[in-house]
Design a protein around this motif. Structure first.
Motif, PDB file in Angstrom:
ATOM      1  N   GLY A  20      46.414  38.787  55.412  1.00  0.00           N
ATOM      2  CA  GLY A  20      44.818  39.360  53.362  1.00  0.00           C
ATOM      3  C   GLY A  20      44.199  39.373  54.635  1.00  0.00           C
ATOM      4  O   GLY A  20      44.328  39.369  55.662  1.00  0.00           O
ATOM      5  N   PHE A  21      43.843  39.370  54.015  1.00  0.00           N
ATOM      6  CA  PHE A  21      42.004  39.615  54.941  1.00  0.00           C
ATOM      7  C   PHE A  21      40.787  39.422  53.774  1.00  0.00           C
ATOM      8  O   PHE A  21      41.033  39.757  52.055  1.00  0.00           O
ATOM      9  CB  PHE A  21      41.247  41.525  54.517  1.00  0.00           C
ATOM     10  N   HIS A  22      39.291  38.820  53.584  1.00  0.00           N
ATOM     11  CA  HIS A  22      38.570  38.378  52.864  1.00  0.00           C
ATOM     12  C   HIS A  22      37.451  38.919  53.476  1.00  0.00           C
ATOM     13  O   HIS A  22      36.921  38.762  54.551  1.00  0.00           O
ATOM     14  CB  HIS A  22      38.389  37.360  52.316  1.00  0.00           C
ATOM     15  N   TYR A  71      31.744  46.616  56.511  1.00  0.00           N
ATOM     16  CA  TYR A  71      32.019  44.930  55.759  1.00  0.00           C
ATOM     17  C   TYR A  71      32.462  44.074  57.524  1.00  0.00           C
ATOM     18  O   TYR A  71      32.803  44.809  58.169  1.00  0.00           O
ATOM     19  CB  TYR A  71      33.578  44.829  55.105  1.00  0.00           C
ATOM     20  N   SER A  93      34.128  40.314  58.486  1.00  0.00           N
ATOM     21  CA  SER A  93      35.357  39.856  58.253  1.00  0.00           C
ATOM     22  C   SER A  93      34.775  38.073  58.229  1.00  0.00           C
ATOM     23  O   SER A  93      34.547  37.425  58.496  1.00  0.00           O
ATOM     24  CB  SER A  93      36.156  38.649  59.233  1.00  0.00           C
ATOM     25  N   LYS A  99      37.100  35.477  57.570  1.00  0.00           N
ATOM     26  CA  LYS A  99      38.000  35.159  57.141  1.00  0.00           C
ATOM     27  C   LYS A  99      38.021  33.697  57.371  1.00  0.00           C
ATOM     28  O   LYS A  99      36.633  32.459  57.330  1.00  0.00           O
ATOM     29  CB  LYS A  99      39.046  34.629  58.769  1.00  0.00           C
ATOM     30  N   ASP A 100      38.687  32.559  55.971  1.00  0.00           N
ATOM     31  CA  ASP A 100      39.261  31.323  55.593  1.00  0.00           C
ATOM     32  C   ASP A 100      39.892  30.532  57.117  1.00  0.00           C
ATOM     33  O   ASP A 100      40.428  29.547  56.909  1.00  0.00           O
ATOM     34  CB  ASP A 100      39.398  31.470  54.699  1.00  0.00           C
ATOM     35  N   THR A 108      38.337  44.316  44.413  1.00  0.00           N
ATOM     36  CA  THR A 108      36.926  44.011  45.142  1.00  0.00           C
ATOM     37  C   THR A 108      35.449  44.045  44.076  1.00  0.00           C
ATOM     38  O   THR A 108      35.259  44.531  42.576  1.00  0.00           O
ATOM     39  CB  THR A 108      35.980  45.611  45.943  1.00  0.00           C
ATOM     40  N   THR A 166      40.025  45.346  40.576  1.00  0.00           N
ATOM     41  CA  THR A 166      41.234  44.899  40.602  1.00  0.00           C
ATOM     42  C   THR A 166      42.949  44.822  40.596  1.00  0.00           C
ATOM     43  O   THR A 166      43.201  45.510  39.636  1.00  0.00           O
ATOM     44  CB  THR A 166      41.152  43.120  40.130  1.00  0.00           C
ATOM     45  N   THR A 218      31.946  42.378  48.250  1.00  0.00           N
ATOM     46  CA  THR A 218      33.560  41.676  48.801  1.00  0.00           C
ATOM     47  C   THR A 218      34.451  43.049  48.209  1.00  0.00           C
ATOM     48  O   THR A 218      34.801  43.654  47.721  1.00  0.00           O
ATOM     49  CB  THR A 218      34.022  40.203  48.649  1.00  0.00           C
ATOM     50  N   SER A 268      38.348  42.387  49.379  1.00  0.00           N
ATOM     51  CA  SER A 268      39.401  41.512  49.574  1.00  0.00           C
ATOM     52  C   SER A 268      41.790  41.630  49.025  1.00  0.00           C
ATOM     53  O   SER A 268      41.776  42.793  48.127  1.00  0.00           O
ATOM     54  CB  SER A 268      39.692  39.529  48.667  1.00  0.00           C
ATOM     55  N   TYR A 295      45.122  39.670  49.425  1.00  0.00           N
ATOM     56  CA  TYR A 295      46.418  39.233  49.957  1.00  0.00           C
ATOM     57  C   TYR A 295      48.018  39.661  49.678  1.00  0.00           C
ATOM     58  O   TYR A 295      48.040  40.040  48.407  1.00  0.00           O
ATOM     59  CB  TYR A 295      45.908  37.917  49.017  1.00  0.00           C
TER      60      TYR A 295
END
Length: 195
Positions: A52-54, A74, A76, A78-79, A107, A158, A188, A190, A192
């Protein structure tokens, strides 16, 4: 006058449909997140990777009158749980998917303007869309459209999409309003991989 009523009715219908889609996506996301939490609690196999990406917009940007563009810049956010490193890709606004599967994409774009436009027939619209490759038209569930008559507003697109490896996703914006818009740095993007 009849046209105004028609437009208002269509906007209400679109908002209702968008709410239903978002609730459906949220239910799927919660189910998948619950499965993820259960897997973490039970101990994940070493080979399991989460994709995934955020990403967040690094600085504010401008969207000129009667223009459209891919949102770029953007960084990253990342979590630490994702296998995909998109630090380089997101600067160009394009994310190339490493794995195929069902993705939850979202987004949120924050806008502001100095205009004093009123919400009537002359007010233009702004469109936010998550595009796959160069196609911004076939994924109606991944778009949001509204009039540009507020000084500060946010828009969210979304949805769930079945995507292939190496496909590219991006955020595309278009402004048919009478004034330029400033895109906030807190925006943002994202995605997943759910299955």
């Amino acid at each position: 006058r009849n046209y105004n009523k028609y437009v208002e009715r269509r906007l209400r219908e679109q908002n209702s449909m968008a709410l239903q889609r978002n609730l459906c996506c949220l239910a799927v996301f919660i189910t998948c997140f619950s499965s993820f939490c259960t897997a973490v609690h039970n101990g994940l196999p070493h080979q399991v990777q989460f994709s995934g990406f955020h990403a967040g917009l690094k600085t504010s940007a401008a969207l000129l009158v009667n223009s459209s563009s891919v949102l770029k810049g953007y960084i990253s956010l990342k979590d630490g749980i994702f296998a995909v490193d998109i630090t380089v890709a997101v600067l160009s606004g394009e994310v190339t998917l490493k794995y195929g599967g069902v993705y939850f994409l979202t987004t949120t774009v924050h806008f502001s303007t100095k205009s004093n436009d009123t919400c009537d027939d002359t007010a233009g619209t702004v469109k936010v869309a998550i595009c796959v490759d160069s196609d911004c038209s076939n994924n109606a569930s991944l778009q949001a459209i509204r009039q540009t008559c507020d000084k500060v507003f946010s828009m969210t697109a979304t949805g769930l999409l079945l995507l292939r490896s190496k496909q590219i996703v991006r955020v595309h914006l278009s402004n048919t309003g009478n004034s330029s818009l400033v895109i906030g740095a807190a925006s943002t993007f994202s995605g997943y991989l759910l299955a």
